[in-house]
Write a protein that holds these residues in place. Structure first.
Motif, PDB file in Angstrom:
ATOM      1  N   UNK A 117       1.485  -1.407   0.233  1.00 13.62           N
ATOM      2  CA  UNK A 117      -0.119  -0.144   0.431  1.00 13.62           C
ATOM      3  C   UNK A 117       1.175   1.341   0.490  1.00 13.62           C
ATOM      4  N   UNK A 118       0.453   2.391  -0.636  1.00 18.61           N
ATOM      5  CA  UNK A 118       1.004   2.827  -1.000  1.00 18.61           C
ATOM      6  C   UNK A 118       0.854   4.887  -1.291  1.00 18.61           C
ATOM      7  N   UNK A 119       1.346   5.473  -0.614  1.00 19.28           N
ATOM      8  CA  UNK A 119       0.655   7.216  -0.526  1.00 19.28           C
ATOM      9  C   UNK A 119       1.599   8.358  -0.624  1.00 19.28           C
ATOM     10  N   UNK A 120       1.265   9.544  -0.776  1.00 24.23           N
ATOM     11  CA  UNK A 120       2.577  10.526  -1.351  1.00 24.23           C
ATOM     12  C   UNK A 120       3.290  10.453  -0.031  1.00 24.23           C
ATOM     13  N   UNK A 121       3.549   9.469   0.703  1.00 23.75           N
ATOM     14  CA  UNK A 121       4.422   9.347   2.281  1.00 23.75           C
ATOM     15  C   UNK A 121       5.709   8.359   1.878  1.00 23.75           C
ATOM     16  N   UNK A 122       4.773   7.368   0.953  1.00 21.40           N
ATOM     17  CA  UNK A 122       6.325   5.985   0.956  1.00 21.40           C
ATOM     18  C   UNK A 122       5.116   5.216   0.518  1.00 21.40           C
ATOM     19  N   UNK A 123       5.414   3.715   0.945  1.00 21.43           N
ATOM     20  CA  UNK A 123       4.784   2.557   0.736  1.00 21.43           C
ATOM     21  C   UNK A 123       4.403   1.691   2.214  1.00 21.43           C
ATOM     22  N   UNK A 124       3.886   0.617   2.335  1.00 24.83           N
ATOM     23  CA  UNK A 124       3.995  -0.340   3.248  1.00 24.83           C
ATOM     24  C   UNK A 124       4.171  -1.489   2.805  1.00 24.83           C
ATOM     25  N   UNK A 125       4.751  -2.463   2.913  1.00 23.04           N
ATOM     26  CA  UNK A 125       4.332  -3.845   2.676  1.00 23.04           C
ATOM     27  C   UNK A 125       4.103  -5.215   3.849  1.00 23.04           C
ATOM     28  N   UNK A 126       2.831  -5.007   3.688  1.00 24.03           N
ATOM     29  CA  UNK A 126       1.941  -6.134   4.977  1.00 24.03           C
ATOM     30  C   UNK A 126       1.863  -7.048   4.758  1.00 24.03           C
ATOM     31  N   UNK A 127       1.721  -8.905   5.639  1.00 20.47           N
ATOM     32  CA  UNK A 127       1.447  -9.680   5.412  1.00 20.47           C
ATOM     33  C   UNK A 127       1.304 -10.349   6.439  1.00 20.47           C
ATOM     34  N   UNK A 128       0.387 -11.586   6.150  1.00 16.26           N
ATOM     35  CA  UNK A 128      -0.056 -12.071   8.020  1.00 16.26           C
ATOM     36  C   UNK A 128       0.018 -13.172   8.021  1.00 16.26           C
ATOM     37  N   UNK A 129      -0.539 -13.717   9.331  1.00 11.19           N
ATOM     38  CA  UNK A 129      -1.060 -14.951  10.085  1.00 11.19           C
ATOM     39  C   UNK A 129      -1.995 -15.149  11.257  1.00 11.19           C
ATOM     40  N   UNK A 130      -2.604 -16.597  10.773  1.00 10.31           N
ATOM     41  CA  UNK A 130      -3.733 -16.567  12.023  1.00 10.31           C
ATOM     42  C   UNK A 130      -3.086 -17.018  12.948  1.00 10.31           C
ATOM     43  N   UNK A 131      -3.048 -17.105  14.768  1.00 12.64           N
ATOM     44  CA  UNK A 131      -2.000 -17.361  15.178  1.00 12.64           C
ATOM     45  C   UNK A 131      -3.995 -18.106  16.278  1.00 12.64           C
ATOM     46  N   UNK A 132      -3.463 -18.075  17.613  1.00  8.32           N
ATOM     47  CA  UNK A 132      -4.745 -18.413  18.271  1.00  8.32           C
ATOM     48  C   UNK A 132      -6.132 -17.999  18.343  1.00  8.32           C
ATOM     49  N   UNK A 133      -6.977 -18.778  18.445  1.00 13.53           N
ATOM     50  CA  UNK A 133      -8.300 -17.651  18.171  1.00 13.53           C
ATOM     51  C   UNK A 133      -8.440 -17.066  17.468  1.00 13.53           C
ATOM     52  N   UNK A 134      -8.713 -16.286  17.355  1.00 11.18           N
ATOM     53  CA  UNK A 134      -9.448 -15.215  16.516  1.00 11.18           C
ATOM     54  C   UNK A 134      -7.987 -13.940  15.588  1.00 11.18           C
ATOM     55  N   UNK A 135      -7.088 -14.808  16.639  1.00  7.93           N
ATOM     56  CA  UNK A 135      -6.277 -13.462  16.191  1.00  7.93           C
ATOM     57  C   UNK A 135      -5.413 -13.459  15.798  1.00  7.93           C
ATOM     58  N   UNK A 136      -4.680 -12.319  15.390  1.00  5.14           N
ATOM     59  CA  UNK A 136      -3.676 -12.819  14.053  1.00  5.14           C
ATOM     60  C   UNK A 136      -2.936 -12.017  14.556  1.00  5.14           C
ATOM     61  N   UNK A 137      -1.422 -12.179  13.685  1.00  3.99           N
ATOM     62  CA  UNK A 137      -0.339 -11.879  13.341  1.00  3.99           C
ATOM     63  C   UNK A 137      -0.293 -11.068  11.418  1.00  3.99           C
ATOM     64  N   UNK A 138      -0.005  -9.558  12.356  1.00  5.92           N
ATOM     65  CA  UNK A 138       0.387  -8.482  10.903  1.00  5.92           C
ATOM     66  C   UNK A 138       1.918  -8.556  10.596  1.00  5.92           C
ATOM     67  N   UNK A 139       2.356  -8.858   9.468  1.00  9.82           N
ATOM     68  CA  UNK A 139       3.988  -8.422   9.784  1.00  9.82           C
ATOM     69  C   UNK A 139       4.129  -6.772   9.226  1.00  9.82           C
ATOM     70  N   UNK A 140       4.332  -5.893   9.475  1.00 12.70           N
ATOM     71  CA  UNK A 140       4.425  -4.843   8.777  1.00 12.70           C
ATOM     72  C   UNK A 140       5.777  -4.514   8.360  1.00 12.70           C
ATOM     73  N   UNK A 141       6.372  -3.709   7.412  1.00 10.84           N
ATOM     74  CA  UNK A 141       7.273  -3.578   6.806  1.00 10.84           C
ATOM     75  C   UNK A 141       7.443  -1.743   6.386  1.00 10.84           C
ATOM     76  N   UNK A 142       8.101  -1.238   7.090  1.00  8.07           N
ATOM     77  CA  UNK A 142       7.804   0.274   7.079  1.00  8.07           C
ATOM     78  C   UNK A 142       8.371   0.961   6.742  1.00  8.07           C
ATOM     79  N   UNK A 143       9.883   0.403   6.060  1.00  2.45           N
ATOM     80  CA  UNK A 143      11.720   1.059   6.156  1.00  2.45           C
ATOM     81  C   UNK A 143      10.874   2.680   5.095  1.00  2.45           C
ATOM     82  N   UNK A 144      10.392   1.738   3.994  1.00  2.00           N
ATOM     83  CA  UNK A 144       9.713   3.160   3.037  1.00  2.00           C
ATOM     84  C   UNK A 144       9.176   4.500   3.151  1.00  2.00           C
ATOM     85  N   UNK A 145       8.630   4.440   4.568  1.00  2.00           N
ATOM     86  CA  UNK A 145       7.299   5.350   4.541  1.00  2.00           C
ATOM     87  C   UNK A 145       7.828   6.417   5.847  1.00  2.00           C
TER      88      UNK A 145
END
Length: 379
Positions: free
Chosen positions: A130-158
């Motif tokens: 995802x990107x806008x005028x401030x740069x871009x971010x890369x996301x990905x994600x996996x499920x863990x216990x219950x309905x909780x999830x981990x989202x990986x956030x790469x923001x070095x270019x934002x």
């Protein structure tokens, strides 16, 4: 929050962690809540979080609204639905307000996704840019216990306020921070006989190692018991204790949580401070309620933990607990549940060298929780 750190900058402090998934820290914790505007006011006013970003109708988002708050390295995202159906509504109907996303700050979100998926993680979100005028971010994600999830956030270019799609949220009024620094650990409650399954998940899928284990002999009272294991990544910035119920004469706090949350989920968020007396005094002044232990706890506590830097009287007045391990001591206190259901709460912790989790306080703490359960009629 600095975005210039790389995995190579962080020392490995848990040598047994495989750590193929370098994590830089907790990026944010997102709660799905019934009324994000009012929840944001609570965390600002009572806890001293500062408003930093907003997404909703004004930013073109039609189905939900999110308020982002920050205090030092802790970032909370509070999200509510704007439509009658959908996943956020389902989550709130099932669980009440609660943590949906534990977002982890990474150097490479695509690699993080591939490494965890090939080791057996269930996909929540394929790598997305995802990107806008401030740069871009890369996301990905996996499920863990219950309905909780981990989202990986790469923001070095934002370089925006929070993430693409959010606008800076100008402070409607100023609140003074309460001295909270970072998330020390986050505890998950899982069902009967599920602790080892999820500890193995963190070891196999994410390269974590077990720091410590507590069984029902360590964590029990006359009435209730539970089991717990603490999993950590290699640099120690991410620590996830996992609790499960154990057999006792009455219903444990873990069973109560699972009944009211309707499944596994995040039980508490432990936040660190450099001055627990000042932090807890300020939080109490703002109306945050804490569990209390009998004053007799303090009659013998120094016999158990030895000399400490602090005067005992303010610790006694505030109900702050003390414990010691081989590396030093810690000070800790736990809030009552901060939601209508007896589910999520916060721990305030100050470490004076200790790397443990307050084993010496478990009995006093659990008896305090049982007194609350008895008032609720759920013991």
């Amino acid at each position: 929050m600095s975005t210039n750190i790389t995995p190579q900058d962080l020392e490995k402090v848990v040598p047994q962690a495989e750590d193929f998934l370098p994590l830089l820290g907790t990026d944010y914790v997102e709660l799905y809540v019934g009324n994000a505007k009012q929840a944001a006011y609570y965390y600002q006013t009572a806890w001293g979080f500062q408003p930093i970003a907003y997404a909703g109708l004004e930013t073109g988002r039609k189905d939900s609204v999110s308020y982002v708050l920050e205090q030092d390295k802790i970032r909370l995202v509070l999200t509510s639905p704007l439509q009658p159906d959908g996943d956020i509504n389902k989550h709130i109907n099932s669980h009440g307000d609660g943590v949906k996303v534990v977002a982890l700050w990474v150097d490479d979100a695509t690699k993080s996704y591939k490494e965890t998926i090939k080791r057996g993680a269930k996909s929540y979100m394929e790598p997305t840019v995802e990107e806008d005028q401030h740069g871009k971010v890369v996301f990905s994600g996996i499920h863990t216990y219950g309905e909780t999830v981990h989202v990986f956030v790469e923001r070095k270019n934002y370089h925006g306020a929070f993430l693409p799609g959010y606008m800076a949220w100008n402070k409607p009024y100023e609140t003074k921070p309460t001295g909270l620094k970072y998330i020390d650990h986050m505890v998950g409650n899982v069902g009967w006989n599920e602790m080892n399954k999820w500890c193995e998940f963190y070891a196999k899928v994410m390269g974590f190692a077990q720091l410590v284990s507590f069984d029902d002999k360590d964590i029990s009272t006359e009435y209730t018991a539970l089991m717990s294991k603490v999993m950590s990544n290699g640099n120690g910035r991410i620590k996830f204790p996992i609790n499960e119920p154990a057999e006792g004469r009455k219903k444990s706090q873990i069973e109560e949580y699972i009944d009211f949350y309707n499944g596994a989920g995040v039980q508490h968020i432990a936040v660190a401070t450099d001055n627990i007396i000042e932090t807890v005094s300020e939080l109490q002044n703002r109306g945050v309620e804490f569990l209390t232990v009998p004053s007799t706890y303090y009659d013998t506590v120094l016999d158990r933990v030895g000399e400490i830097d602090e005067d005992l009287e303010p610790l006694r007045d505030l109900g702050i607990l003390i414990d010691r391990d081989d590396e030093g001591y810690l000070l800790q206190i736990f809030t009552k549940p901060v939601l209508d259901r007896p589910t999520m709460f916060f721990e305030i912790i100050q470490r004076k060298g200790a790397q443990s989790f307050g084993k010496g306080n478990f009995k006093a703490l659990f008896e305090a929780i049982e007194r609350e359960q008895e008032q609720r009629g759920t013991l």
